[in-house]
Design a protein around this motif. Structure first.
Motif, PDB file in Angstrom:
ATOM      1  N   GLY A  28       0.831  -1.203   0.000  1.00 24.96           N
ATOM      2  CA  GLY A  28       0.000   0.000   0.000  1.00 24.96           C
ATOM      3  C   GLY A  28       0.862   1.247   0.000  1.00 24.96           C
ATOM      4  O   GLY A  28       0.542   2.252   0.622  1.00 24.96           O
ATOM      5  N   PHE A  79     -10.341   2.524  -0.172  1.00 23.70           N
ATOM      6  CA  PHE A  79      -9.008   3.015  -0.512  1.00 23.70           C
ATOM      7  C   PHE A  79      -8.806   4.427   0.029  1.00 23.70           C
ATOM      8  O   PHE A  79      -7.800   4.714   0.677  1.00 23.70           O
ATOM      9  CB  PHE A  79      -8.828   2.999  -2.038  1.00 23.70           C
ATOM     10  N   ARG A  82      -8.333   4.496   3.797  1.00 22.86           N
ATOM     11  CA  ARG A  82      -6.999   4.000   4.180  1.00 22.86           C
ATOM     12  C   ARG A  82      -5.925   5.044   3.881  1.00 22.86           C
ATOM     13  O   ARG A  82      -5.010   5.251   4.680  1.00 22.86           O
ATOM     14  CB  ARG A  82      -6.682   2.699   3.440  1.00 22.86           C
ATOM     15  N   ILE A 148      -3.250  -4.005  -0.268  1.00 23.30           N
ATOM     16  CA  ILE A 148      -4.562  -3.646  -0.827  1.00 23.30           C
ATOM     17  C   ILE A 148      -5.068  -4.687  -1.825  1.00 23.30           C
ATOM     18  O   ILE A 148      -5.960  -4.403  -2.623  1.00 23.30           O
ATOM     19  CB  ILE A 148      -4.563  -2.231  -1.453  1.00 23.30           C
TER      20      ILE A 148
END
Length: 159
Positions: A28, A79, A82, A148
């Motif tokens: 990520g 997404f 995060r 991810i």
């Protein structure tokens, strides 16, 4: 009244070199950088940005020869959450927001979310952070949001 397109799209696309995208998928890892030189801001406007596209665009491969792969983020909402959580840890005294770029008209969010109409094909979704203190230095930073693979997948140019 001008509306701000802040509802994240269902998918986002991130184009880059495969080795960097492999790190993005597994760790990520994403780089937050000052905006491109073509986006002129006021002298004291300091931002770090992460830009993705809202639609798949194969012409990016021709426009940027080093790009050979792309990530498809299947859950842009997760997404985005995060990304903001990770950025808050690295940039605790910064404010972050994300929205679609406004092309050909000023965005209510300012120049950082505004681009010329002729660039509308970029269909950019931008994450942007601004320091709460005007004297803060703006240097690129790398954030890690964790693996991810549950919300994204990596593709090559020819996929």
């Amino acid at each position: 009244m001008t509306l701000i397109d802040s509802k994240r799209p269902s998918k986002l696309y991130y184009f880059s070199e495969r080795n960097g995208l492999e790190r993005s998928l597994s760790l990520g890892e994403f780089r937050l950088s000052p905006p491109a030189a073509d986006q002129i801001l006021l002298p004291n406007d300091h931002y770090l940005v992460l830009s993705l596209t809202q639609t798949w665009d194969g012409t990016l491969f021709d426009a940027m020869p080093r790009i050979d792969s792309y990530l498809v983020v299947h859950d842009a909402e997760e997404f985005g959450e995060r990304v903001h959580r990770a950025a808050q840890k690295v940039l605790p005294n910064w404010a972050g927001i994300d929205a679609a770029i406004s092309y050909g008209a000023p965005s209510p969010l300012g120049k950082i979310f505004s681009k010329a109409k002729n660039l509308a094909g970029e269909n950019e979704w931008r994450f942007a952070w601004r320091p709460m203190q005007s004297w803060a230095s703006v240097n690129p930073v790398v954030i890690q949001i964790g693996n991810i693979e549950d919300i994204a997948e990596l593709h090559s140019r020819n996929d």
